[in-house]
Design an enzyme around this catalytic site. Structure first.
Site, mmCIF file in Angstrom:
data_model
loop_
_atom_site.group_PDB
_atom_site.id
_atom_site.type_symbol
_atom_site.label_atom_id
_atom_site.label_comp_id
_atom_site.label_asym_id
_atom_site.label_seq_id
_atom_site.Cartn_x
_atom_site.Cartn_y
_atom_site.Cartn_z
ATOM 1 N N LEU A 384 0.820 -1.220 0.000
ATOM 2 C CA LEU A 384 0.000 0.000 0.000
ATOM 3 C C LEU A 384 0.850 1.265 0.000
ATOM 4 O O LEU A 384 0.407 2.308 -0.467
ATOM 5 C CB LEU A 384 -0.931 0.013 1.223
ATOM 6 N N GLY A 385 2.036 1.197 0.534
ATOM 7 C CA GLY A 385 2.867 2.385 0.594
ATOM 8 C C GLY A 385 4.225 2.087 1.177
ATOM 9 O O GLY A 385 4.481 1.025 1.757
ATOM 10 N N GLY A 387 7.341 4.006 3.517
ATOM 11 C CA GLY A 387 7.705 5.135 4.358
ATOM 12 C C GLY A 387 9.165 5.100 4.734
ATOM 13 O O GLY A 387 9.930 4.222 4.292
ATOM 14 N N LYS A 388 9.557 6.059 5.567
ATOM 15 C CA LYS A 388 10.956 6.154 5.968
ATOM 16 C C LYS A 388 11.385 4.959 6.808
ATOM 17 O O LYS A 388 12.534 4.530 6.764
ATOM 18 C CB LYS A 388 11.170 7.453 6.749
ATOM 19 N N PHE A 389 10.429 4.410 7.565
ATOM 20 C CA PHE A 389 10.800 3.351 8.513
ATOM 21 C C PHE A 389 10.289 1.974 8.106
ATOM 22 O O PHE A 389 10.419 1.021 8.843
ATOM 23 C CB PHE A 389 10.257 3.696 9.910
ATOM 24 N N GLY A 390 9.648 1.877 6.951
ATOM 25 C CA GLY A 390 9.177 0.564 6.563
ATOM 26 C C GLY A 390 8.172 0.617 5.426
ATOM 27 O O GLY A 390 8.017 1.654 4.754
ATOM 28 N N VAL A 392 4.103 -0.706 4.022
ATOM 29 C CA VAL A 392 2.757 -1.024 4.487
ATOM 30 C C VAL A 392 2.098 -1.931 3.452
ATOM 31 O O VAL A 392 2.101 -1.630 2.252
ATOM 32 C CB VAL A 392 1.919 0.262 4.689
ATOM 33 N N ASP A 499 4.685 15.186 12.086
ATOM 34 C CA ASP A 499 4.762 14.917 10.644
ATOM 35 C C ASP A 499 3.378 15.059 10.009
ATOM 36 O O ASP A 499 2.985 14.262 9.160
ATOM 37 C CB ASP A 499 5.333 13.520 10.379
#
Length: 804
Positions: A384-385, A387-390, A392, A499
Site C-alpha cells: 500500500l505504501g 515510508g521512511k521506517f518501513g 505497508v 509529521d
C-alpha cells in the site's frame, strides 16, 4: 440706431432644434416632463419639453457716451438660469444679471462708441439641448439654464440603477418553529415591478401551506410559518421592471438543538475505576456551533440515566469517578449548543469494569506477540505504501476475513527496533475515532509488524480533486474541525505528531467525508522538564523551531495544521521555494502572503484562522481548543446550508502532481503536463464556470418578463394647440406598454416624415414627442400618435391650428 447711422435692423426670435431620434435601450434614466396646455398661444403646449423662450426680447437702446446702459430681457424656462452676455465675443467688462422671475440682461458700466458693436443674449434648456436667441440690431444676450449641458454633468451626477434594493437584510436567524419574515424593500425607476424568490439558487419558491410571498412596487416579502431545519439556506429575490432587474440574497439560519452524535461511545483505556469514551460529533449541529457534550451513564439494572460530573468540550472523555470494579455500565452522549441539548446517541455496549488486581493503568492495550509471526494470523497482500521506517501491506485475517493494514518495520538495528517499540507504545495511548487504531503487534528476529485498521478512502487531497467531489470553504472547515478534534486528543496525551501533512490525512471510506490521521512514526511523548528537539519533518510543513533546532511542543503541530488549511483552501503551498533551502528560509522568516487570485472566494475569517496558526513564535499560535472555538469554525458547521461558491481545483491538482512527481525527480515535467491539461476546455481542470442558476430557477426568472407585458395605453394624451406661423410646435404624449411599443405619427391619414424641421423622439419614460419648427399653414390638421406591440395597439390625437 446702428453705428453707421442707418435705420435699426429688426431681428426676430428664432429657435434652433437639434433632436436626435432614439429608442429605449434599457439603460438611460427616464427624464420627467410636465404636461399642461399652453396658456399663451405663443408658447409651446408642453413648456418643459422646449427651450426657455424669450417672453420679452431685447429692445433697441441708445445712450450717450460715458453713461451706463442696461439692456433687459425676460425669459421663461427651468430654474435656475445662468446668463451669458457676449459683447463682441468678450464678457470681461459686462455685468450680467438674472433672477428667479426670468429677467435677464446686461449692463455696460461705461458706455463708449466701441460698446455699440454686438451684444448677444440666449437661453438654453437641458431637456432638449436647444437654445433661443433674440437680438436688437447687432445686440444679443444669451441666457442659459444651469443644467444646460447633460454631457458636462454626466461625470458629476452619475445615473443610478433602474431598480435597486434598499437596505435589505443579509442574514436572518430564527429558531425552529418560529415564523420567518424576509422583507426586501427596493426602489424602481418605473412600474410595474415583478418579483420571484429562489431557494439555494436552485428551486423557485411558490405559495404553499407554510409559505407566502407578497410583492408590490416597493417591497417583496417571503413569510415561512413554523420554520424547520430544512428551511436553512439562501433565499434570492429578483425584482424586475421593464428596464432592468436586481437581485439580493438573504441567508436564513434556522437554529435547532444538535442532532445526536453520529456514533455510540467507544470504550478504551479501561482500568478498574476509569475508562475513556470516544465518539463522533453530530452530522448536523442545529445551525449553531456545538458548545460541548453531556455524557450520561446507566448502571445495569435501574433504568435511570445520570449525568457525569463534568461536561466536556471534545469528542472524547475520561470517566474517572463513580465506576466500581466488576460494575456493569452503559454510556450515551448528548450534544448541546446555544439552542439547547439534543437527543442522546445510541448506547454503548455494556462495559464490565475489571478487578483492580487484573488491571494496571500503564499496561498497553496491545501486547507485542513474540510467539507468532504476522503470517500465522494474517494473509499478506499487495503493498500500500512505503515510508521512511518501513513498508505497508494490506492484510486479511485468516479466520474472520477482517481487512487490515500491516506496517513492516526495518528492524535490523537495535535503534530501529527501539523506534518501532516506541510507535507501538504511543499508538496504544491513542484511542480516538479520528486516529488510526493499532490492533495487534508482532516481533520476530527478522521483522516487526504493527497491524492497524485498514482505511479505504485514500488521501483527503486526492479525494478533493475528484470531479464528483464537492470542494467549498464549508467542507474545508469541516475537515479542519476533524483534524483538530483528533489532534486535541493527541495533545492531551502529551504526544506530538511532528509529521502532519496531506499524505497523513486519509478518508475513512471512498464516499464519505470522515477522516483519520495516520503515521505516528515520528511522534514523540513530551516529558515535563525535558525539552524535545528534533531534526526531521517535511520541508513545506515543518515549523520554524524545528529548522532552528529549538524545543518543540504541541504548538509545532499547530503550524503544520495551518499550512494544511492554507493549501486546502487555495491549492498553493505558503512556503514552497524553488529548493529545500529556499523553503526553509521562507519558513524560518514565517513569510507568506494570501494571493488575491487564489483567495478570491475565501472569507476573511478563514485567512484570520490561518494567520493565527502560522505565527513564528510558537507560544502565540492557537491551541486545538482555541482553534475549534475560532469564529471561522463556528460559522461553517457540519451540514450547514450556508450558500458558498465551489472552489477551483486546478492549483490543488498541480500541488499534488508536484509532490507526486518530485519523489521521482520529475516535478518540472509534471507541472508542465498539469498546465497543459488545465488549459484544455474539455478537461476536468478547465476554468469553465458552472451555471449560476438551475433550469427551474432560470424559468422562474424568465417568467418575470412575461408578467410585465401589457398592451399599449396612453397615460397622457396629446393636447390641441394653436400657434402662430413660424413658431415651433411640441406635440407630446406619454404611453405605457411592454414590450416597448413601436411609435408612428400621422397627419390625418398620412405618415409624418422627419426632415430638417420635423423630428420625433421616444423617451424611456414613455414620452412621445413630435416637434415641428417654422410652422406653416399646411402644418395645420389632426395629428395621431399610434403605439403598438405584439399584445395590441392604441392611439391618441390632437388638433394643431397654425394662425397666419
Amino acid at each position: 440706431m446702428d453705428k453707421d447711422g442707418g435705420e435699426p435692423k429688426t431681428y426676430v426670435s428664432t429657435v434652433r432644434l437639434a433632436f436626435k431620434r432614439h429608442r429605449r435601450n434599457g439603460r438611460d434614466s427616464p427624464e420627467k416632463a410636465a404636461f399642461s396646455p399652453a396658456a399663451d398661444p405663443r408658447q409651446t403646449p408642453v413648456e418643459s419639453l422646449g427651450p426657455p423662450p424669450f417672453t420679452e426680447p431685447l429692445r433697441h437702446h441708445t445712450d450717450s457716451e460715458g453713461s451706463a446702459a442696461t439692456l433687459p430681457a425676460s425669459i421663461t424656462g427651468s430654474s435656475p438660469l445662468s446668463v451669458s452676455c457676449l459683447h463682441n465675443g468678450d464678457v470681461s467688462h459686462l455685468h450680467k444679471s438674472s433672477d428667479k422671475n426670468g429677467v435677464a440682461g446686461a449692463t455696460l458700466r461705461k458706455g463708449s462708441p466701441e460698446d455699440s458693436e454686438t451684444l448677444r443674449c440666449g437661453a438654453e434648456s437641458h431637456i432638449r439641448e436647444t437654445k433661443t436667441f433674440c437680438s436688437p440690431n447687432n445686440c444679443e444676450v444669451m441666457a442659459e439654464n444651469t443644467e444646460a449641458n447633460p454631457e458636462k454633468e454626466r461625470g458629476q451626477r452619475p445615473e443610478g440603477p433602474s431598480v435597486e434594493f434598499v437596505d435589505p437584510p443579509d442574514q436572518v436567524e430564527v429558531r425552529v418553529g418560529e415564523q420567518v419574515q424576509l422583507q426586501c424593500p427596493f426602489r424602481s425607476a418605473s412600474v410595474p415591478v415583478a418579483c420571484c424568490w429562489i431557494f439555494n439558487r436552485d428551486k423557485a419558491l411558490l405559495l404553499g401551506p407554510r409559505m407566502s410571498i407578497i410583492s408590490d412596487d416597493a417591497l417583496s416579502s417571503l413569510v415561512i410559518s413554523q420554520a424547520c431545519a430544512d428551511d436553512t439556506g439562501s433565499y434570492t429575490v429578483i425584482a424586475r421592471n421593464r428596464i432592468d432587474s436586481a437581485e439580493h440574497t438573504v441567508s436564513l439560519s434556522v437554529i435547532d438543538r444538535p442532532e445526536p452524535p453520529a456514533s455510540h461511545p467507544v470504550v478504551s483505556q479501561l482500568s478498574a475505576e476509569s475508562l475513556v469514551l470516544s465518539w463522533t460529533g453530530p452530522h448536523y449541529d442545529g445551525g449553531r456551533a456545538v458548545l460541548g457534550y453531556i455524557v450520561e451513564v446507566r448502571q445495569k439494572g435501574p433504568d435511570a440515566w445520570t449525568e457525569v460530573a463534568e461536561r466536556c468540550k471534545n469528542t472524547s472523555y475520561q470517566v474517572c469517578s463513580g465506576l466500581e470494579p466488576h460494575g456493569q455500565y452503559r454510556f450515551r452522549v448528548r450534544a448541546y449548543n446555544s439552542a439547547g441539548v439534543g437527543e442522546p446517541s445510541q448506547e454503548s455496549d455494556c462495559v464490565t469494569m475489571p478487578a483492580k488486581k487484573n488491571m494496571e493503568a500503564t499496561e498497553p492495550q496491545v501486547e507485542i506477540d513474540t510467539q507468532n509471526t504476522v503470517k500465522d494470523h494474517y494473509d499478506v497482500h499487495e503493498k500500500l505504501g512505503v515510508g521512511k521506517f518501513g513498508q505497508v501491506f494490506r492484510l486479511s485475517h485468516k479466520e474472520s476475513g477482517q481487512v487490515c493494514a500491516g506496517k513492516f518495520y526495518m528492524s535490523r538495528s537495535s535503534k530501529e527496533r527501539s523506534l518501532a517499540h516506541q510507535e507501538i507504545e504511543l499508538m496504544n495511548c491513542l484511542n480516538h475515532p479520528k486516529l488510526v487504531q493499532c490492533l495487534a503487534a508482532y516481533e520476530a528476529p527478522s521483522e516487526m509488524v504493527m497491524v492497524m485498521e485498514y482505511i479505504a478512502g485514500g488521501e483527503l487531497f486526492e479525494r478533493i480533486v475528484d470531479d464528483n467531489f464537492e470542494h467549498t470553504e464549508p467542507t474545508s472547515a469541516r475537515y479542519m474541525q476533524q483534524i483538530l478534534e483528533g489532534m486535541q486528543y493527541v495533545h492531551k496525551q502529551s504526544i506530538v505528531h511532528l509529521d502532519l501533512k496531506p499524505e497523513n490525512i486519509v478518508c475513512v471510506d471512498p464516499t464519505g467525508t470522515r477522516i483519520k490521521i495516520i503515521d505516528f512514526g515520528l511522534a514523540s511523548k513530551l516529558e515535563p522538564g525535558k525539552p524535545l528537539m528534533v531534526m526531521h519533518g517535511t520541508p513545506e510543513f515543518v515549523a520554524p523551531e524545528v529548522i532552528s533546532y529549538e524545543p518543540v511542543g504541541v504548538e509545532t503541530d499547530m503550524w503544520s495544521i495551518g499550512v494544511i488549511c492554507f493549501i486546502l483552501l487555495s491549492g498553493e503551498s505558503p512556503f514552497q521555494g524553488n529548493n529545500d533551502a529556499e523553503t526553509f528560509g521562507l519558513v524560518t522568516a514565517a513569510r507568506y502572503e494570501f494571493d488575491p487570485e487564489s483567495f478570491e472566494d475565501i472569507s476573511d475569517q478563514a485567512k484570520d484562522f490561518i494567520g493565527a496558526l502560522l505565527k513564528k513564535d510558537r507560544m502565540c499560535r492557537l491551541s486545538c481548543t482555541e482553534a475549534l472555538a475560532h469564529p471561522w469554525m463556528a460559522s461553517f458547521t457540519p451540514l450547514n446550508h450556508r450558500p458558498t461558491k465551489s472552489l477551483k481545483k486546478e492549483k490543488m491538482r498541480r500541488f499534488l502532481a508536484r509532490r507526486k512527481w518530485k519523489k521521482a525527480g520529475k516535478a518540472v515535467l509534471a507541472l508542465q503536463r498539469m498546465s497543459n491539461l488545465s488549459n484544455r476546455p474539455d478537461s476536468p481542470g478547465s476554468s469553465s464556470e458552472e451555471p449560476s442558476w438551475s433550469q427551474e430557477a432560470e424559468e422562474a426568472i424568465r417568467s418575470l418578463d412575461k408578467q410585465l407585458q401589457s398592451e399599449p395605453r396612453f397615460r397622457e394624451p396629446l393636447r390641441d394647440a394653436t400657434l402662430p406661423k413660424g413658431a415651433t410646435a411640441h406635440l407630446a404624449c406619454r404611453v405605457d406598454g411592454y414590450p416597448h411599443p413601436d411609435i408612428n405619427w400621422l397627419q390625418g391619414d398620412e405618415p409624418v416624415s422627419e426632415s430638417s424641421r420635423v423630428s420625433v423622439e421616444y423617451k424611456d419614460d414613455g414620452v412621445c414627442l413630435l416637434v415641428l419648427a417654422h410652422l406653416e399653414p399646411s402644418d395645420s390638421g389632426v395629428y395621431v400618435c399610434r403605439a403598438s406591440n405584439k399584445l395590441g395597439s392604441a392611439s391618441c390625437s390632437a388638433k394643431l391650428v397654425v394662425d397666419e
